[in-house]
Motif scaffolding. Structure first.
Motif, PDB file in Angstrom:
ATOM      1  N   PRO A  23       2.941   4.081   1.417  1.00  0.00           N
ATOM      2  CA  PRO A  23       2.222   2.945   0.821  1.00  0.00           C
ATOM      3  C   PRO A  23       1.590   3.354  -0.512  1.00  0.00           C
ATOM      4  O   PRO A  23       1.111   4.474  -0.669  1.00  0.00           O
ATOM      5  CB  PRO A  23       1.145   2.618   1.855  1.00  0.00           C
ATOM      6  CG  PRO A  23       1.220   3.636   2.922  1.00  0.00           C
ATOM      7  CD  PRO A  23       2.356   4.553   2.642  1.00  0.00           C
ATOM      8  N   LEU A  24       1.614   2.440  -1.460  1.00  0.00           N
ATOM      9  CA  LEU A  24       1.044   2.681  -2.788  1.00  0.00           C
ATOM     10  C   LEU A  24       0.101   1.538  -3.144  1.00  0.00           C
ATOM     11  O   LEU A  24       0.194   0.453  -2.569  1.00  0.00           O
ATOM     12  CB  LEU A  24       2.159   2.760  -3.834  1.00  0.00           C
ATOM     13  CG  LEU A  24       3.172   3.880  -3.671  1.00  0.00           C
ATOM     14  CD1 LEU A  24       4.336   3.693  -4.631  1.00  0.00           C
ATOM     15  CD2 LEU A  24       2.507   5.224  -3.899  1.00  0.00           C
ATOM     16  N   ASN A  25      -0.758   1.777  -4.123  1.00  0.00           N
ATOM     17  CA  ASN A  25      -1.637   0.692  -4.569  1.00  0.00           C
ATOM     18  C   ASN A  25      -0.850  -0.282  -5.438  1.00  0.00           C
ATOM     19  O   ASN A  25       0.291  -0.027  -5.824  1.00  0.00           O
ATOM     20  CB  ASN A  25      -2.888   1.240  -5.272  1.00  0.00           C
ATOM     21  CG  ASN A  25      -2.579   1.922  -6.591  1.00  0.00           C
ATOM     22  OD1 ASN A  25      -1.689   1.502  -7.334  1.00  0.00           O
ATOM     23  ND2 ASN A  25      -3.297   2.982  -6.897  1.00  0.00           N
ATOM     24  N   ASP A  26      -1.472  -1.398  -5.786  1.00  0.00           N
ATOM     25  CA  ASP A  26      -0.782  -2.470  -6.516  1.00  0.00           C
ATOM     26  C   ASP A  26      -0.211  -2.032  -7.854  1.00  0.00           C
ATOM     27  O   ASP A  26       0.868  -2.472  -8.254  1.00  0.00           O
ATOM     28  CB  ASP A  26      -1.725  -3.661  -6.722  1.00  0.00           C
ATOM     29  CG  ASP A  26      -2.011  -4.389  -5.412  1.00  0.00           C
ATOM     30  OD1 ASP A  26      -1.236  -4.209  -4.465  1.00  0.00           O
ATOM     31  OD2 ASP A  26      -2.997  -5.137  -5.369  1.00  0.00           O
ATOM     32  N   GLU A  27      -0.923  -1.152  -8.573  1.00  0.00           N
ATOM     33  CA  GLU A  27      -0.433  -0.683  -9.875  1.00  0.00           C
ATOM     34  C   GLU A  27       0.802   0.197  -9.706  1.00  0.00           C
ATOM     35  O   GLU A  27       1.777   0.056 -10.437  1.00  0.00           O
ATOM     36  CB  GLU A  27      -1.514   0.122 -10.588  1.00  0.00           C
ATOM     37  CG  GLU A  27      -2.614  -0.716 -11.176  1.00  0.00           C
ATOM     38  CD  GLU A  27      -3.679   0.143 -11.847  1.00  0.00           C
ATOM     39  OE1 GLU A  27      -3.392   1.300 -12.216  1.00  0.00           O
ATOM     40  OE2 GLU A  27      -4.797  -0.362 -11.989  1.00  0.00           O
ATOM     41  N   GLU A  28       0.742   1.107  -8.765  1.00  0.00           N
ATOM     42  CA  GLU A  28       1.836   2.063  -8.576  1.00  0.00           C
ATOM     43  C   GLU A  28       3.089   1.411  -8.016  1.00  0.00           C
ATOM     44  O   GLU A  28       4.200   1.807  -8.370  1.00  0.00           O
ATOM     45  CB  GLU A  28       1.387   3.191  -7.641  1.00  0.00           C
ATOM     46  CG  GLU A  28       0.251   4.018  -8.176  1.00  0.00           C
ATOM     47  CD  GLU A  28      -0.382   4.915  -7.131  1.00  0.00           C
ATOM     48  OE1 GLU A  28      -0.819   6.005  -7.507  1.00  0.00           O
ATOM     49  OE2 GLU A  28      -0.445   4.515  -5.946  1.00  0.00           O
ATOM     50  N   ILE A  29       2.921   0.422  -7.144  1.00  0.00           N
ATOM     51  CA  ILE A  29       4.070  -0.172  -6.449  1.00  0.00           C
ATOM     52  C   ILE A  29       5.044  -0.832  -7.431  1.00  0.00           C
ATOM     53  O   ILE A  29       6.232  -0.930  -7.162  1.00  0.00           O
ATOM     54  CB  ILE A  29       3.609  -1.165  -5.353  1.00  0.00           C
ATOM     55  CG1 ILE A  29       4.710  -1.409  -4.327  1.00  0.00           C
ATOM     56  CG2 ILE A  29       3.157  -2.484  -5.940  1.00  0.00           C
ATOM     57  CD1 ILE A  29       4.943  -0.291  -3.399  1.00  0.00           C
ATOM     58  N   GLY A  30       4.549  -1.236  -8.596  1.00  0.00           N
ATOM     59  CA  GLY A  30       5.425  -1.834  -9.592  1.00  0.00           C
ATOM     60  C   GLY A  30       6.215  -0.813 -10.384  1.00  0.00           C
ATOM     61  O   GLY A  30       7.169  -1.155 -11.074  1.00  0.00           O
ATOM     62  N   ALA A  31       5.840   0.459 -10.286  1.00  0.00           N
ATOM     63  CA  ALA A  31       6.484   1.497 -11.089  1.00  0.00           C
ATOM     64  C   ALA A  31       7.415   2.404 -10.283  1.00  0.00           C
ATOM     65  O   ALA A  31       8.488   2.761 -10.759  1.00  0.00           O
ATOM     66  CB  ALA A  31       5.428   2.351 -11.782  1.00  0.00           C
ATOM     67  N   ILE A  32       6.985   2.805  -9.103  1.00  0.00           N
ATOM     68  CA  ILE A  32       7.770   3.780  -8.333  1.00  0.00           C
ATOM     69  C   ILE A  32       7.819   3.416  -6.857  1.00  0.00           C
ATOM     70  O   ILE A  32       7.021   2.631  -6.361  1.00  0.00           O
ATOM     71  CB  ILE A  32       7.197   5.217  -8.463  1.00  0.00           C
ATOM     72  CG1 ILE A  32       5.773   5.284  -7.911  1.00  0.00           C
ATOM     73  CG2 ILE A  32       7.289   5.725  -9.869  1.00  0.00           C
ATOM     74  CD1 ILE A  32       5.213   6.689  -7.792  1.00  0.00           C
ATOM     75  N   GLN A  33       8.770   4.031  -6.187  1.00  0.00           N
ATOM     76  CA  GLN A  33       8.858   3.999  -4.733  1.00  0.00           C
ATOM     77  C   GLN A  33       8.888   5.453  -4.282  1.00  0.00           C
ATOM     78  O   GLN A  33       9.578   6.275  -4.884  1.00  0.00           O
ATOM     79  CB  GLN A  33      10.148   3.318  -4.271  1.00  0.00           C
ATOM     80  CG  GLN A  33      10.288   1.883  -4.707  1.00  0.00           C
ATOM     81  CD  GLN A  33      11.622   1.338  -4.267  1.00  0.00           C
ATOM     82  OE1 GLN A  33      11.784   0.924  -3.139  1.00  0.00           O
ATOM     83  NE2 GLN A  33      12.587   1.347  -5.173  1.00  0.00           N
ATOM     84  N   LEU A  34       8.123   5.758  -3.249  1.00  0.00           N
ATOM     85  CA  LEU A  34       8.084   7.123  -2.723  1.00  0.00           C
ATOM     86  C   LEU A  34       8.651   7.121  -1.314  1.00  0.00           C
ATOM     87  O   LEU A  34       8.046   6.586  -0.386  1.00  0.00           O
ATOM     88  CB  LEU A  34       6.648   7.657  -2.715  1.00  0.00           C
ATOM     89  CG  LEU A  34       5.965   7.755  -4.073  1.00  0.00           C
ATOM     90  CD1 LEU A  34       4.528   8.232  -3.903  1.00  0.00           C
ATOM     91  CD2 LEU A  34       6.735   8.676  -5.007  1.00  0.00           C
ATOM     92  N   LEU A  35       9.830   7.715  -1.175  1.00  0.00           N
ATOM     93  CA  LEU A  35      10.485   7.809   0.117  1.00  0.00           C
ATOM     94  C   LEU A  35      10.166   9.167   0.727  1.00  0.00           C
ATOM     95  O   LEU A  35      10.523  10.207   0.174  1.00  0.00           O
ATOM     96  CB  LEU A  35      12.004   7.666  -0.025  1.00  0.00           C
ATOM     97  CG  LEU A  35      12.773   7.796   1.287  1.00  0.00           C
ATOM     98  CD1 LEU A  35      12.543   6.582   2.180  1.00  0.00           C
ATOM     99  CD2 LEU A  35      14.258   8.003   1.015  1.00  0.00           C
ATOM    100  N   GLN A  36       9.494   9.144   1.868  1.00  0.00           N
ATOM    101  CA  GLN A  36       9.199  10.382   2.585  1.00  0.00           C
ATOM    102  C   GLN A  36      10.382  10.721   3.492  1.00  0.00           C
ATOM    103  O   GLN A  36      10.853   9.877   4.248  1.00  0.00           O
ATOM    104  CB  GLN A  36       7.942  10.218   3.433  1.00  0.00           C
ATOM    105  CG  GLN A  36       7.664  11.420   4.312  1.00  0.00           C
ATOM    106  CD  GLN A  36       6.411  11.228   5.130  1.00  0.00           C
ATOM    107  OE1 GLN A  36       5.401  11.816   4.817  1.00  0.00           O
ATOM    108  NE2 GLN A  36       6.478  10.412   6.174  1.00  0.00           N
ATOM    109  N   ILE A  37      10.841  11.964   3.390  1.00  0.00           N
ATOM    110  CA  ILE A  37      11.865  12.494   4.292  1.00  0.00           C
ATOM    111  C   ILE A  37      11.148  13.546   5.122  1.00  0.00           C
ATOM    112  O   ILE A  37      10.546  14.475   4.580  1.00  0.00           O
ATOM    113  CB  ILE A  37      13.045  13.106   3.512  1.00  0.00           C
ATOM    114  CG1 ILE A  37      13.604  12.103   2.503  1.00  0.00           C
ATOM    115  CG2 ILE A  37      14.130  13.587   4.483  1.00  0.00           C
ATOM    116  CD1 ILE A  37      14.598  12.709   1.519  1.00  0.00           C
TER     117      ILE A  37
END
Length: 172
Positions: A63-77
């Motif tokens: 999960p990311l905050n509103d600002e970050e969610i528009g820029a990147i996606q972080l997939l945890q493996i």
């Protein structure tokens, strides 16, 4: 972005990742977010370890905050190692993991709150991108290789068969 829209995007991305993994012959299972599971999770079985124990990969978007969610996606493996940490061995294993983690090109080994040993990597992709099959498979290949390369060393210390210093010296 609305949380429902973000969850829908993550579910679609995990569906695409599932298709990529299915094409390689890995058994996969996509678990949708629910009251019991706070995030969508894709699980995939991968080759057994040298002792014939099953291993699984877990994929989920952080999960990311509103600002970050528009820029990147972080997939945890994430993969839990298929053996247990013996009581009283946490400090020894932590010393070994510190040494091993300095050698890893991606991710890190760790010990969670339940004393489970794991290997974890967070893969970053632009919010507007989707998975490229070749790139994902290369990252997963490296992830599995790192598990294979170091898990036996971790197990020696976690089981009490060896001291951390002995294994660290062998690695050097």
């Amino acid at each position: 972005m609305l949380p429902d829209l973000v969850h829908a995007r993550h579910l679609a991305q995990l569906g695409l990742l599932k298709d990529i993994l299915d094409e390689t012959g890995l058994a996969t299972n996509l678990l949708e977010k629910s009251e019991a599971i706070p995030l969508h999770v894709l699980m995939a079985g991968f080759q057994e370890d040298k002792k014939g124990r099953e291993r699984f990969l877990h994929f989920s978007f952080l999960p990311l905050n509103d600002e970050e969610i528009g820029a990147i996606q972080l997939l945890q493996i994430y993969s839990t190692l298929p053996f247990h940490l013996q009581e009283g061995r946490r400090g020894e294993v932590a010393s070994l993991l510190l040494e091993i983690n300095t050698r890893l090109p991606i991710g890190h080994f760790g010990i969670n709150e339940q004393n489970e040993l794991h290997y974890r990597y967070v893969y970053s992709i632009p919010a507007t991108s989707t998975f490229e099959s070749e790139e994902v498979l290369e990252i997963l290949s490296l992830f599995v290789y790192m598990c294979d390369m170091f898990a036996e060393h971790v197990e020696l210390v976690a089981s009490g068969e060896a001291d951390a210093e002995q294994v660290i010296q062998a690695l050097r």
